[in-house]
Design a protein around this motif. Structure first.
Motif, PDB file in Angstrom:
ATOM      1  N   ARG A   1    -102.547  54.374 -61.477  1.00  0.00           N
ATOM      2  CA  ARG A   1    -101.796  53.116 -61.472  1.00  0.00           C
ATOM      3  C   ARG A   1    -100.576  53.233 -62.368  1.00  0.00           C
ATOM      4  NH1 ARG A   1    -101.117  48.330 -64.258  1.00  0.00           N
ATOM      5  NH2 ARG A   1    -102.333  49.078 -66.023  1.00  0.00           N
TER       6      ARG A   1
ATOM      7  N   LEU B   1     -96.611  53.182 -61.316  1.00  0.00           N
ATOM      8  CA  LEU B   1     -95.705  52.131 -61.786  1.00  0.00           C
ATOM      9  C   LEU B   1     -94.536  52.711 -62.571  1.00  0.00           C
ATOM     10  CD1 LEU B   1     -98.032  49.152 -62.805  1.00  0.00           C
ATOM     11  CD2 LEU B   1     -96.893  49.614 -60.636  1.00  0.00           C
TER      12      LEU B   1
ATOM     13  N   PHE C   1     -93.549  49.665 -64.383  1.00  0.00           N
ATOM     14  CA  PHE C   1     -94.408  49.700 -65.570  1.00  0.00           C
ATOM     15  C   PHE C   1     -93.811  48.849 -66.698  1.00  0.00           C
ATOM     16  CE2 PHE C   1     -95.786  51.499 -69.637  1.00  0.00           C
ATOM     17  CZ  PHE C   1     -97.153  51.365 -69.484  1.00  0.00           C
TER      18      PHE C   1
ATOM     19  N   THR D   1     -94.590  45.297 -66.251  1.00  0.00           N
ATOM     20  CA  THR D   1     -95.956  44.866 -66.568  1.00  0.00           C
ATOM     21  C   THR D   1     -96.188  44.777 -68.076  1.00  0.00           C
ATOM     22  OG1 THR D   1     -96.792  47.135 -66.536  1.00  0.00           O
ATOM     23  CG2 THR D   1     -96.947  45.898 -64.482  1.00  0.00           C
ATOM     24  N   GLN D   2     -95.273  45.343 -68.872  1.00  0.00           N
ATOM     25  CA  GLN D   2     -95.420  45.282 -70.329  1.00  0.00           C
ATOM     26  C   GLN D   2     -94.801  44.013 -70.916  1.00  0.00           C
ATOM     27  OE1 GLN D   2     -97.650  47.809 -69.806  1.00  0.00           O
ATOM     28  NE2 GLN D   2     -97.328  47.893 -72.016  1.00  0.00           N
TER      29      GLN D   2
ATOM     30  N   ASP E   1     -96.350  37.449 -70.873  1.00  0.00           N
ATOM     31  CA  ASP E   1     -96.650  36.486 -69.804  1.00  0.00           C
ATOM     32  C   ASP E   1     -95.714  35.281 -69.835  1.00  0.00           C
ATOM     33  OD1 ASP E   1     -98.647  37.969 -68.737  1.00  0.00           O
ATOM     34  OD2 ASP E   1    -100.248  36.498 -69.035  1.00  0.00           O
TER      35      ASP E   1
ATOM     36  N   LYS F   1     -96.955  40.040 -61.697  1.00  0.00           N
ATOM     37  CA  LYS F   1     -97.224  40.895 -62.855  1.00  0.00           C
ATOM     38  C   LYS F   1     -98.715  41.205 -62.942  1.00  0.00           C
ATOM     39  CE  LYS F   1     -97.636  41.123 -67.720  1.00  0.00           C
ATOM     40  NZ  LYS F   1     -97.791  40.413 -68.990  1.00  0.00           N
ATOM     41  N   HIS F   2     -99.536  40.184 -62.824  1.00  0.00           N
ATOM     42  CA  HIS F   2    -100.984  40.385 -62.909  1.00  0.00           C
ATOM     43  C   HIS F   2    -101.477  41.297 -61.787  1.00  0.00           C
ATOM     44  CE1 HIS F   2    -101.339  36.424 -65.347  1.00  0.00           C
ATOM     45  NE2 HIS F   2    -101.022  37.454 -66.111  1.00  0.00           N
ATOM     46  N   ASP F   3    -100.960  41.082 -60.591  1.00  0.00           N
ATOM     47  CA  ASP F   3    -101.368  41.891 -59.456  1.00  0.00           C
ATOM     48  C   ASP F   3    -101.047  43.370 -59.710  1.00  0.00           C
ATOM     49  OD1 ASP F   3    -102.641  40.590 -57.133  1.00  0.00           O
ATOM     50  OD2 ASP F   3    -101.360  41.944 -55.981  1.00  0.00           O
ATOM     51  N   LEU F   4     -99.877  43.596 -60.321  1.00  0.00           N
ATOM     52  CA  LEU F   4     -99.482  44.978 -60.618  1.00  0.00           C
ATOM     53  C   LEU F   4    -100.336  45.571 -61.736  1.00  0.00           C
ATOM     54  CD1 LEU F   4     -95.588  44.728 -60.479  1.00  0.00           C
ATOM     55  CD2 LEU F   4     -97.048  45.997 -58.916  1.00  0.00           C
ATOM     56  N   GLN F   5    -100.884  44.687 -62.573  1.00  0.00           N
ATOM     57  CA  GLN F   5    -101.751  45.174 -63.646  1.00  0.00           C
ATOM     58  C   GLN F   5    -103.144  45.507 -63.124  1.00  0.00           C
ATOM     59  OE1 GLN F   5    -100.999  41.758 -66.240  1.00  0.00           O
ATOM     60  NE2 GLN F   5    -100.325  43.183 -67.834  1.00  0.00           N
TER      61      GLN F   5
END
Length: 419
Positions: free
Chosen positions: A171, A175, A203, A206-207, A210, A225-229
């Motif tokens: 993952r 990313l 990536f 995602t860092q 929120d 973002k959550h989906d990518l995490q």
DNA sequence: TCTGGGGTCCTAGGACCC
DNA sequence: TCTGGGGTCCTAGGACCC
């Protein structure tokens, strides 16, 4: 796990199925009126032809490199899409058709399946049965499946066209590889802003905090973002019924007369009515718009739209045409060269459970009449029965100089094989 | 000369209610 | 000088997708 299956260069691939001599050659497909490039084979991409390129600007390059040019043949692409989707629907009980060339499959309860070979089998069967090449991405969330699909498409030999993100290492690696502007759901505006603050890859995105993401990109961005995490946030969507239906066209030449536009608007309105009847909806509101050619700075510009609330919900071609014409009358202005017009219907209710109104002047006789028209048009070919306000003499034509045959939907166009 | 066509969702803000 | 607090519904516009 979710799988995202995407057809490679779909429209160009459809053209190639019936023209195998085009394999290895650059192919592009143009939009309506032969306006812009809307699909490119890999060879065409390699020549640097961008998506949306105006065809007239690239004519020279097309000729120089022997690019095979096609007018959009939606009858063919729609039929090929159905074939691909039908095959793929065998690979999971839960499917979402996301667009003409893409679908998601939910792989719930597939724990004991070898997903790699499951994907490879899909790929083999679709290509074997339809001639369309596909790529398969598999991951714990929809957004990650999109990423995996991109990797599969980019590295077909290494991945055999199937890529699975099934570990944290994969993952993160994926990313870090993906540019933020290439993330599904992050468009031009957001990527510009993100780039400006140093967010270059998926990536990096995602860092982010929120709260920050929510403030900048609203709840949609946060879900992404959550989906990518790897936290499943987006599920399959089931909506089959459309909430808006539009029929709009650019004209090959400019129109200056009211009568010309009125004919087009009638046709668009009755096309919307037909689409409404297909999904068993009636509309309560309708919009008509007209505008001049925005690219012509030398001509006076005019652009307007008008929304009409209907006094009763309807999907009758006759009623909608009447309302649309009334609307056009209110916005049409003499003295302009019109290039584009359209009708959009909105605010639907279900056709078989309509609220009765006290002073409703809806003509019930239209219902069986429309049913008969639809039936006849289905039997005898599209548009055999039209309203008199439409183009009965077939004056109007779209520019389609490079249209391929409707190989799969018209008996006269079926291919002949000489043995 | 020539520049596509179809969708979705979300949000802010205005108008209105009590 | 000071002017409530809670809602709903609708629409335009922005962002995105293929």
């Amino acid at each position: 796990m979710f799988a995202l299956i995407d057809c490679n260069n779909f429209y160009a691939s459809c053209e190639r199925v019936f023209r195998p001599d085009l394999n290895g050659k650059p192919v592009v497909v143009l939009s309506n009126n032969d306006g812009c490039v809307i699909a490119r084979s890999n060879e065409a991409k390699a020549l640097g032809i961008p998506m949306g390129a105006p065809a007239f600007e690239y004519e020279k390059l097309f000729r120089q490199h022997g690019v095979q040019v096609f007018s959009a043949n939606f009858a063919l692409y729609g039929d090929m899409s159905n074939r691909v989707m039908t095959i793929l629907s065998d690979y999971s009980p839960e499917m979402e058709i996301y667009s003409i060339d893409e679908c998601f499959l939910k792989l719930k309860g597939f724990d004991f399946f070898n997903l790699q070979s499951h994907g490879e089998e899909m790929r083999y069967k679709v290509t074997k049965w339809t001639g369309i090449p596909i790529s398969v991405g598999i991951a714990p969330t929809k957004a990650l499946a999109k990423v995996a699909n991109r990797i599969a498409k980019k590295y077909p030999t290494e991945t055999k066209g199937v890529y699975i993100i099934d570990s944290e290492e994969k993952r993160i690696k994926a990313l870090k590889w993906l540019k933020v502007e290439d993330v599904w759901g992050i468009g031009r505006q957001h990527s510009k802003r993100l780039n400006a603050i140093g967010v270059k890859t998926a990536f990096d995105f995602t860092q982010l905090d929120d709260e920050f993401v929510k403030k900048q990109m609203a709840i949609v961005g946060l879900r992404l973002k959550h989906d990518l995490q790897g936290i499943p946030t987006l599920d399959l969507e089931e909506t089959q019924i459309k909430k808006n239906i539009a029929t709009t066209r650019s004209f090959e030449t400019n129109y200056t007369e009211y009568e010309q536009l009125a004919e087009r608007i009638s046709t668009f309105a009755s096309s919307c009515a037909e689409k409404l009847r297909k999904q068993n909806s009636c509309c309560n509101s309708l919009m008509v718009f007209i505008h001049t050619n925005g690219h012509r700075k030398d001509l006076p510009q005019y652009s307007r739209n008008i929304v009409i609330k209907l006094s009763f919900p309807t999907n009758s071609s006759i009623e909608l045409t009447k309302f649309a014409t009334q609307a056009l009358k209110r916005i049409f202005k003499q003295g302009y060269a019109y290039k584009k017009a359209g009708v959009i219907v909105q605010d639907f209710s279900q056709a078989d459970s309509l609220q009765q109104k006290l002073f409703e002047n809806r003509d019930e006789r239209h219902i069986p009449l429309m049913q008969s028209i639809d039936k006849m048009n289905f039997l005898f070919g599209q548009q055999k029965i039209r309203l008199a306000s439409q183009d009965t003499k077939r004056v109007w034509k779209m520019k389609q100089q490079k249209l391929s045959p409707r190989y799969t939907t018209n008996l006269n166009d079926i291919i002949t094989i000489n043995l």
